[in-house]
Write an enzyme that holds these catalytic residues in place. Structure first.
Site, PDB file in Angstrom:
ATOM      1  N   ASP A  34      29.046  39.175  42.806  1.00 56.03           N
ATOM      2  CA  ASP A  34      28.916  40.678  43.362  1.00 56.03           C
ATOM      3  C   ASP A  34      28.192  40.679  44.474  1.00 56.03           C
ATOM      4  OD1 ASP A  34      27.413  43.140  43.066  1.00 56.03           O
ATOM      5  OD2 ASP A  34      25.593  42.329  42.024  1.00 56.03           O
ATOM      6  N   HIS A  43      27.743  42.491  36.047  1.00 55.12           N
ATOM      7  CA  HIS A  43      27.065  43.376  35.531  1.00 55.12           C
ATOM      8  C   HIS A  43      27.968  44.614  35.394  1.00 55.12           C
ATOM      9  CE1 HIS A  43      26.384  46.250  39.192  1.00 55.12           C
ATOM     10  NE2 HIS A  43      25.955  45.094  39.755  1.00 55.12           N
ATOM     11  N   HIS A  66      28.467  51.952  46.242  1.00 50.28           N
ATOM     12  CA  HIS A  66      27.132  53.001  46.151  1.00 50.28           C
ATOM     13  C   HIS A  66      27.921  54.529  46.639  1.00 50.28           C
ATOM     14  CE1 HIS A  66      23.908  50.265  44.428  1.00 50.28           C
ATOM     15  NE2 HIS A  66      25.025  49.810  43.913  1.00 50.28           N
ATOM     16  N   ASP A 123      31.930  47.266  42.069  1.00 48.73           N
ATOM     17  CA  ASP A 123      30.511  46.751  42.182  1.00 48.73           C
ATOM     18  C   ASP A 123      30.141  47.380  40.758  1.00 48.73           C
ATOM     19  OD1 ASP A 123      27.508  46.329  42.316  1.00 48.73           O
ATOM     20  OD2 ASP A 123      26.827  47.939  42.947  1.00 48.73           O
ATOM     21  N   ASP A 148      26.566  47.854  33.874  1.00 48.10           N
ATOM     22  CA  ASP A 148      25.829  49.290  34.663  1.00 48.10           C
ATOM     23  C   ASP A 148      26.656  49.346  35.991  1.00 48.10           C
ATOM     24  OD1 ASP A 148      24.490  46.762  35.039  1.00 48.10           O
ATOM     25  OD2 ASP A 148      23.243  48.675  35.716  1.00 48.10           O
ATOM     26  N   GLU A 181      21.644  46.504  35.981  1.00 46.89           N
ATOM     27  CA  GLU A 181      21.318  45.622  37.233  1.00 46.89           C
ATOM     28  C   GLU A 181      21.234  46.519  38.177  1.00 46.89           C
ATOM     29  OE1 GLU A 181      22.518  43.883  41.583  1.00 46.89           O
ATOM     30  OE2 GLU A 181      23.556  45.868  40.332  1.00 46.89           O
ATOM     31  N   GLU A 182      21.790  47.726  38.665  1.00 51.67           N
ATOM     32  CA  GLU A 182      21.414  48.954  39.336  1.00 51.67           C
ATOM     33  C   GLU A 182      20.066  49.392  38.886  1.00 51.67           C
ATOM     34  OE1 GLU A 182      23.094  49.127  41.990  1.00 51.67           O
ATOM     35  OE2 GLU A 182      25.317  48.649  41.342  1.00 51.67           O
TER      36      GLU A 182
END
Length: 481
Positions: free
Chosen positions: A176, A87, A451, A118, A89, A152-153
């Protein structure tokens, strides 16, 4: 074949292309959403960037209205394909950054930027893995398809669209999560519990409050342990508690808990700020929830009834408990471990919405409905309404699946380490297909900075992952399934 050397030969080009991708702010942006870019301009730019790279290599590319794109290589006549799902995003910027999050910087052998681990770094590693296979001219039985998601997030609309318009692959992996192989994922429940009609547990006329809670905000991202919390408080006339004594007690509390807290006066009010320790929502035990810690401090004081109900309810159901005991939903199994709860957002607004958000991950021994039924029992006891939840069932691939056996062999031969089968509380694209697993890029013992502030990917790990993905792509594309 020395797959690692082939990856190292491409390191300069890979880092150049990855830096370009990392410069794109691909946080979901509804203000720039329009047809063709449903997740916003930045996410659309990231998808176009990746598909342009793939097209330049001669891969067949497709963009499904900005929701999801893919690049394909291998015999067009092949009936089936194997998928690699990543992903583009990223989560919003939070935490402390040494350098700007969208200006990729290399320090100490690591590349720092939002999305480095990520999932833009692993996305680029997968692309270069397929490029290595193409450049070597290796024969393929099945098509290989790199799938690039854009949501995805958040809510996974990208893979929902993909499943609506494309046939499913034979099998596949997402870069991931963790190495060796994550073949099981916990189910998830995400929902808000709204305060509507406080349950009056004592005679309020006999209780004179000392303080008024004007507002409370803890956290801001549902799948992160809150690193900050803020409460604005005023003293009620003739209160037995002074604001000065409250601030002094707060300082003592922070010292005892080894937390950083500050107090700022706003006229007759005081604003208390508390810092915790962020962590991914799938591992709440690794963080310190600033919101719950601040509620725990405030809950010993006498507040006006709606505020007292807010504080007492959250304290009872969630404080010092990440395993669901407060909701009577604690459970565990051997394959995927215990149920966990992260309370990522808490809000109290006397003239607006008051709620707390549950980000709950549960093993395959549980069901969405069974857990929701028990949460509903507790919600009724405390006068809470449950927002329509976002649900994800547990997912796993049988240990004897040929893909599992192939990936175990590849990992062991490329690293010299045992390929244990793992489970995760995280949600990945592996669950979007029936025979999907997560395969790297985090090696055992590595820190995981997704994150968080100063997110990074170790360049040596990036190149090692690229070599493993190249071999996995080649062997899975020739697997008898």
């Amino acid at each position: 074949m020395n797959w690692h050397q082939k990856a190292l030969d491409s390191e300069e080009a890979l880092l150049h292309d990855l830096s370009g991708l990392l410069r794109i702010n691909s946080v979901y942006d509804p203000e720039t959403s329009e047809p063709g870019q449903p997740m916003g301009q930045g996410v659309a730019h990231a998808l176009e960037y990746m598909l342009d790279l793939c097209a330049a290599e001669g891969f067949r590319v497709c963009n499904h209205d900005g929701y999801v794109g893919y690049a394909e290589y291998g015999p067009e006549s092949a009936e089936h394909y194997v998928a690699v799902l990543s992903h583009l995003d990223v989560v919003p910027v939070s935490g402390s950054w040494t350098t700007p999050p969208f200006e990729p910087t290399i320090r100490d052998g690591k590349i720092f930027a939002r999305g480095a681990i990520d999932d833009k770094g692993p996305s680029m590693a997968s692309f270069y893995g397929l490029k290595i296979v193409k450049d070597l001219g290796l024969p393929l039985k099945h098509r290989i398809r790199l799938i690039f998601g854009t949501d995805e997030e958040r809510t996974g609309l990208c893979m929902k669209r993909y499943r609506e318009v494309e046939p499913m692959p034979l099998c596949g992996f997402t870069p991931d999560a963790d190495f060796p192989i994550v073949r099981a994922e916990k189910g998830q429940i995400n929902t808000r519990l709204m305060f509507q009609a406080p349950v009056q547990t004592v005679d309020q006329s006999a209780v004179k409050p000392d303080l008024q809670l004007r507002s409370f905000v803890g956290g801001g991202v549902a799948n992160m342990v809150p690193e900050e919390a803020r409460a604005e408080i005023s003293a009620i006339v003739d209160s037995s508690i002074s604001i000065k004594s409250l601030v002094e007690a707060f300082a003592s509390y922070c010292e005892a808990e080894q937390l950083k807290g500050t107090a700022h006066f706003n006229g007759d009010d005081v604003i208390l700020l508390l810092e915790g320790k962020p962590a991914h929502g799938m591992e709440p035990h690794l963080g310190i929830n600033a919101g719950l810690k601040l509620i725990h401090f405030l809950n010993v004081y006498s507040f006006d009834h709606p505020a007292a109900h807010f504080l007492q309810t959250i304290e009872t159901l969630l404080y010092d408990d990440v395993y669901g005991e407060g909701f009577d939903i604690r459970m565990s199994d051997d394959m995927s471990g215990p149920l966990t709860i992260n309370c990522g957002i808490m809000q109290y607004m006397p003239e607006g919405e008051s709620f707390f958000h549950l980000n709950l991950r549960f093993p395959s021994c549980g069901t969405c409905q069974g857990i929701l039924d028990q949460i509903a029992v507790k919600a009724a006891m405390y006068g809470l309404d449950i927002d329509p939840p976002s649900l994800k069932d547990p997912h796993f691939v049988p240990d004897e699946h040929p893909m599992i056996e192939a990936l175990q062999r590849i990992y062991e031969e490329e690293t010299g380490e045992a390929a244990e089968l793992l489970s995760t509380g995280g949600g990945t694209y592996a669950a979007a297909i029936s025979n999907g697993v997560a395969f790297g890029p985090i090696f055992p013992g590595m820190p995981y900075t997704a994150h968080q502030g100063d997110e990074y990917m170790d360049i040596s790990v990036l190149m090692r992952s690229t070599s493993i993905y190249a071999r996995a792509i080649y062997e899975l594309a020739n697997l008898d399934l």
